[in-house]
Design a protein around this motif. Sequence first.
Motif, PDB file in Angstrom:
ATOM      1  N   GLY A  58       0.794  -1.220   0.000  1.00 11.62           N
ATOM      2  CA  GLY A  58       0.000   0.000   0.000  1.00 11.62           C
ATOM      3  C   GLY A  58       0.828   1.273   0.000  1.00 11.62           C
ATOM      4  O   GLY A  58       0.268   2.363   0.110  1.00 11.62           O
TER       5      GLY A  58
ATOM      6  N   PRO B 163      -3.488   5.569  -2.706  1.00 11.53           N
ATOM      7  CA  PRO B 163      -4.881   5.914  -2.370  1.00 11.53           C
ATOM      8  C   PRO B 163      -5.558   4.753  -1.646  1.00 11.53           C
ATOM      9  O   PRO B 163      -5.444   3.591  -2.044  1.00 11.53           O
ATOM     10  CB  PRO B 163      -5.513   6.165  -3.746  1.00 11.53           C
ATOM     11  CG  PRO B 163      -4.358   6.613  -4.591  1.00 11.53           C
ATOM     12  CD  PRO B 163      -3.187   5.807  -4.113  1.00 11.53           C
ATOM     13  N   GLY B 164      -6.234   5.089  -0.541  1.00 16.66           N
ATOM     14  CA  GLY B 164      -6.915   4.067   0.241  1.00 16.66           C
ATOM     15  C   GLY B 164      -6.087   3.506   1.379  1.00 16.66           C
ATOM     16  O   GLY B 164      -6.592   2.730   2.186  1.00 16.66           O
ATOM     17  N   THR B 165      -4.806   3.886   1.424  1.00 15.18           N
ATOM     18  CA  THR B 165      -3.934   3.435   2.511  1.00 15.18           C
ATOM     19  C   THR B 165      -3.723   4.566   3.494  1.00 15.18           C
ATOM     20  O   THR B 165      -3.428   5.696   3.098  1.00 15.18           O
ATOM     21  CB  THR B 165      -2.566   2.972   1.962  1.00 15.18           C
ATOM     22  OG1 THR B 165      -2.775   1.890   1.055  1.00 15.18           O
ATOM     23  CG2 THR B 165      -1.663   2.509   3.092  1.00 15.18           C
ATOM     24  N   GLU B 166      -3.900   4.282   4.777  1.00 20.32           N
ATOM     25  CA  GLU B 166      -3.722   5.303   5.792  1.00 20.32           C
ATOM     26  C   GLU B 166      -2.240   5.543   6.063  1.00 20.32           C
ATOM     27  O   GLU B 166      -1.408   4.664   5.903  1.00 20.32           O
ATOM     28  CB  GLU B 166      -4.414   4.890   7.094  1.00 20.32           C
ATOM     29  CG  GLU B 166      -5.927   4.805   6.978  1.00 20.32           C
ATOM     30  CD  GLU B 166      -6.579   4.484   8.314  1.00 20.32           C
ATOM     31  OE1 GLU B 166      -5.835   4.286   9.301  1.00 20.32           O
ATOM     32  OE2 GLU B 166      -7.820   4.423   8.359  1.00 20.32           O
TER      33      GLU B 166
END
Length: 325
Positions: free
Chosen positions: A213, A237-240
Amino acid sequence: MPVTSVESDTEALTMTLVADFPVDPERLWAVFTDPRQLERFWGPPGWPATFASFAFERGGRARYSMASATGEIARGSWEFLDIDAPRGFEVVDSFVDETGEAIPGMPAMRMTFAFDETEGGSRLTNVTYFDSAEALEQLIAMGAVEGSTLAMNQLDVVLAGLREFAQGKGTQLEILDDQHVRITRLIEGPRELVWRAHVEPDLMRQWMLGPDGWRMSVSDVDLSVGGKYRIAWEPEPGTEGEGFGFDGETLLLDEPRRIVQTEHMTGTDWPSTTNDLSFYEEDGATLVTLLIEYPDAATRDAVLATGMVDGMEKSFERMERVVIG
């Protein structure tokens, strides 16, 4: 750890190191009398040894040097006084200059190496004899006890062979002291390719990513002594998570065996570390060894607490899968 004791005796003017190994005395003899194996452990971590010559006979000489992470060179010479294969040998160990001449004011020590059979394998007894209490104290002040202990504790991997010692164990962390840790990982691939994966940006971006990620967003590398580098990561995108990076300078370069760099977390006031990265190949496998020097134990613990080692293991797994194939 193989070393069981290191004791100095100011009356006898000796320093005695004892270490036990799960191999027979003949195998132990072999690593001490083969310069290519000897140089893998004779220098302590951060000061690897190179034997330029090795005339293993009575009256013969061996010359070696040890290089620090910052390029300092310490040179030594052995004169072989006695050889009793495979039970032991005796040398005079001297500090020498680049021409091989003894350095005035530095002690020369007689050393004996004895290899004895034990119930569990063999025992090394290494006794160093000094001419004076001052010479003994001088060597102890230079870190001889700590250095010899760290050096001999590297023998396990040499005696066992890379695959037996490291295969299947993943990324291994050893805390050596308050300022130093050693991280090792066996890669099933040739040293040349593993080296390139560590220094070529196109390859680095494929595997040096930590957990899934993330991507490497910056990979600026000047691969020369004194050259600067900067690498950074950011989440997909979508990974914290928040992006971060490191910058530093190359201090030593010995392609494809060793590279030493400083490392500083970009945009922070954290102190820099010194990262000493080495590569050793045996039978098509490469042992990657990273020796990190921290300014203090608090910094060491703070960095290790970030999950750095787990992230490295994820990256190494990716290297084997994507780069090595």
